[in-house]
Design an enzyme around this catalytic site. Structure first.
Site, short mmCIF file in Angstrom:
data_model
loop_
_atom_site.label_atom_id
_atom_site.label_comp_id
_atom_site.label_asym_id
_atom_site.label_seq_id
_atom_site.Cartn_x
_atom_site.Cartn_y
_atom_site.Cartn_z
N GLU A 16 40.94 -35.54 51.93
CA GLU A 16 41.74 -36.55 51.40
C GLU A 16 42.74 -36.90 52.43
OE1 GLU A 16 45.34 -38.28 49.19
OE2 GLU A 16 45.04 -36.52 50.53
N HIS A 52 43.23 -31.61 49.95
CA HIS A 52 44.38 -32.62 49.96
C HIS A 52 44.98 -32.74 51.39
CE1 HIS A 52 48.64 -33.39 48.28
NE2 HIS A 52 47.68 -34.59 48.17
N HIS A 86 51.55 -39.32 54.99
CA HIS A 86 51.73 -39.25 53.79
C HIS A 86 53.00 -40.10 53.33
CE1 HIS A 86 53.46 -38.02 49.74
NE2 HIS A 86 52.07 -38.13 49.37
N ASP A 140 45.94 -40.14 53.76
CA ASP A 140 46.75 -41.13 53.47
C ASP A 140 47.06 -42.18 54.66
OD1 ASP A 140 48.17 -40.14 50.85
OD2 ASP A 140 48.15 -38.40 52.32
N GLU A 193 43.38 -42.61 50.63
CA GLU A 193 44.29 -43.02 50.12
C GLU A 193 45.08 -44.42 50.61
OE1 GLU A 193 48.54 -42.59 47.48
OE2 GLU A 193 47.36 -40.80 47.98
#
Length: 289
Positions: free
Chosen positions: A65, A38, A80, A67, A148
């Site tokens: 992962e 993450h 993020h 953002d 994301e």
């Protein structure tokens, strides 16, 4: 009597062996879920930085992962929060520009910020990476990416721009699309835009839509990615029962799991992936496939 004893012993031994073998669900997929770091290995290095990608690679974690958001002058950066305040020294460098939103700063201004000292002195000077820089580091380590699109309502057209960077960096070729890239978002509209622009890209909807709505989302989403606190084994099975836009059952990646016991519970539910700040802890807790 001897024959019966042998048979009983054999049955017991076979049962014991069966308990040690990996469990498979009805689709023939191994019970061991993918482990996704993450924001990179964010318990070991500052989140969403290149150092966090490196830390995940050091742990031999295949998936990371991140953002993506957009600067004032249209550059895509990996961070993020929609504000720079929590993970950089923006208040010190630009003290008069509260609330320090990403969209109000140019890429050159963001490049001046320290995105590592808040985490630890060893990471002083780490920068907010551009999406291009991040993709190149993930590629360097031969990792896979769960990307994301963050706050798409703040950045009209970010889907097309994200796909352009992915394409320019070679991430939309057959090899990457086959198993190394997933684009996710909390916004169904954003995912629908990605699917319409590039149908071959796998997409994941963050959240837990009602079971009755799953067929509608399956027109453009390949995964349903809820919080681990909201799912049950029945819900995971319901998701798996729906066929996605690429002719395969929908998958489930849950977030954010950092405890071994919770990871084992999620694996028992049959989830396909576990998003975690502590990929080393989660991986050790899972059965070998």
């Amino acid at each position: 009597m001897y024959a019966r004893a042998v048979a009983a012993t054999t049955t017991a031994l076979l049962g014991a062996v069966a308990l040690l073998l990996p469990v498979h669900d009805a689709r023939g997929i191994g019970a061991r879920p993918e482990v996704i770091a993450h924001r990179g290995a964010s318990a070991q290095a500052p989140e969403n930085t290149l150092a966090a990608v490196d830390a995940a690679a050091g742990l031999r974690v295949r998936w990371v992962e991140n953002d993506v958001q957009r600067t004032k002058d249209g550059a895509l950066v990996v961070i993020h929060d929609d504000s720079l305040r929590r993970t950089t020294d923006v208040e010190e460098v630009f003290p008069g520009r509260a609330p320090w939103q990403v969209k109000d700063f140019t890429a050159a201004e963001i490049a001046q910020l320290d995105a590592g000292s808040w985490f630890g002195s060893a990471y002083a000077g780490a920068r907010v990476p551009t999406l291009k820089e991040y993709l190149r580091r993930v590629e360097h380590h031969h990792q896979k990416l769960l990307l994301e699109i963050k706050n798409p309502q703040l950045y009209p057209g970010i889907e097309r721009e994200t796909l352009k960077v992915l394409s320019n960096e070679g991430w939309l070729d057959r090899r990457h699309l086959a198993g190394r890239l997933i684009v996710q978002s909390f916004s169904a509209d954003s995912l629908r835009a990605v699917h319409d622009l590039k149908p071959a890209v796998r997409t994941g909807l963050l959240g837990k839509p009602p079971e009755a709505d799953l067929p509608g989302y399956a027109r453009f989403a390949d995964l349903i990615n809820p919080s681990h606190t909201s799912v049950s084994q029945g819900y995971v099975s319901a998701v798996h029962a729906v066929t996605g836009p690429h002719g395969k059952p929908l998958e489930v990646f849950v977030w954010t799991v950092d405890e071994a016991a919770t990871a084992r519970t999620m694996a028992g539910y049959g989830v396909d992936g576990i998003i975690t700040n502590k990929p080393d802890v989660v991986r050790r807790s899972l059965p070998r496939s």
